[in-house]
Scaffold this active site. Sequence first.
Site, PDB file in Angstrom:
ATOM      1  N   ASN A 154      49.239  26.419  20.088  1.00 58.68           N
ATOM      2  CA  ASN A 154      49.015  26.303  21.534  1.00 58.68           C
ATOM      3  C   ASN A 154      48.175  25.083  21.905  1.00 58.68           C
ATOM      4  OD1 ASN A 154      46.494  27.163  20.682  1.00 58.68           O
ATOM      5  ND2 ASN A 154      46.316  28.829  22.167  1.00 58.68           N
ATOM      6  N   HIS A 203      43.734  36.522  25.313  1.00 57.43           N
ATOM      7  CA  HIS A 203      43.646  36.472  23.855  1.00 57.43           C
ATOM      8  C   HIS A 203      42.499  37.290  23.252  1.00 57.43           C
ATOM      9  CE1 HIS A 203      46.402  32.980  23.859  1.00 57.43           C
ATOM     10  NE2 HIS A 203      45.679  32.515  24.864  1.00 57.43           N
ATOM     11  N   ASP A 204      41.277  36.912  23.575  1.00 64.10           N
ATOM     12  CA  ASP A 204      40.118  37.276  22.756  1.00 64.10           C
ATOM     13  C   ASP A 204      39.797  38.767  22.660  1.00 64.10           C
ATOM     14  OD1 ASP A 204      39.855  34.643  22.104  1.00 64.10           O
ATOM     15  OD2 ASP A 204      38.210  34.229  23.486  1.00 64.10           O
TER      16      ASP A 204
END
EC number: 3.2.2.1
Length: 340
Positions: A172, A259-260
């Site tokens: 990404n 995401h995280d």
Amino acid sequence: MLNEELLPIWLDHDCGHDDAFAMLLAFHSKIFNILGISSVHGNQTVDKTTINALITLEIIGKSNCGYEVVKGVRSPMCRPEQVCSEIHGETGLDCPTAELPKPTQLPITDRPAIQVMFEKISKFYTDNQQKQKVIIVATGSLTNVALLFAVYPQIKPMVEVSLLGGSINFGNISPAAEYNILVDPEAAKVVFESGVKVIMVPLECSHKALVNEKILERISDIEKADGKQTQFIKIIKGLLLFFADNYKSTFDFDHPPLHDPLAVAYLIDPTIFKCKLMRVDIETSSHLCLGRTVVDLFSMSKLQKNVHVCTDINVDKFWDLMINAIDNCYNHLYKSNILK
């Protein structure tokens, strides 16, 4: 829950938008004993990510509650620093539609982050008679963790690592690499080859955890049940909408991946992930593939398998965890009279 029933973790991150939600999930899932928080370079400079961690504690109602933020390293082990303003903005936690609170506590800056990490983690491990390992949840560059292992190798038997980073197929920040790994591939190599148990949640999982209209509606419903409009929900949605706009302009994604929090979600309920122990190597020299996590899907390597790689996720169950944590946080803020 009694303290001994809680899962001990240390949060290490480059606090941007999705890191803030990882913090919220960790603090409001009610199963963790959070030993500390360290900032690191990545989404923005470490000065900014440190402030953002303190701001996030304010947002989620955990400032001045005994949770310390220690300022970590400001640059990679061998390479120039880079930041990700195109996604996280100039502050690293931009939120144009809602005013974020100012920090009311100061970070620890008088000692290196890795010294504080070592002292707190080793004390817990010793006090707990070596019964529980501390899990380092790493959602930024791996520089702090790599330096911790290099300077204090005796900590390795005391810890595991759950990280958001890497990929099996695509990148990404380049065609081959995921951002958290590429910003310090040498650090990632140290961590992946440390012998410590590493759980890797890659892009293949996080790109399924999309913030769509249904998710935003579920967040709005939290305050609608009380017939209120609160600054907390305004901030939560504002952070996500800024994230969404930048993912649209940068990647042409209709919905942004959060995401995280997945690195935290794995610890709450590993059964929502498919996971396989595989050999993973970090590319540190190739111009085209720098920072690539080379995942040995078919066990071709003769090297020891070293990383538990998540290959799929039950997205609905992940969002149930995340929405439940946001709801818990909302209720905590009202019960503590933080929200009026």
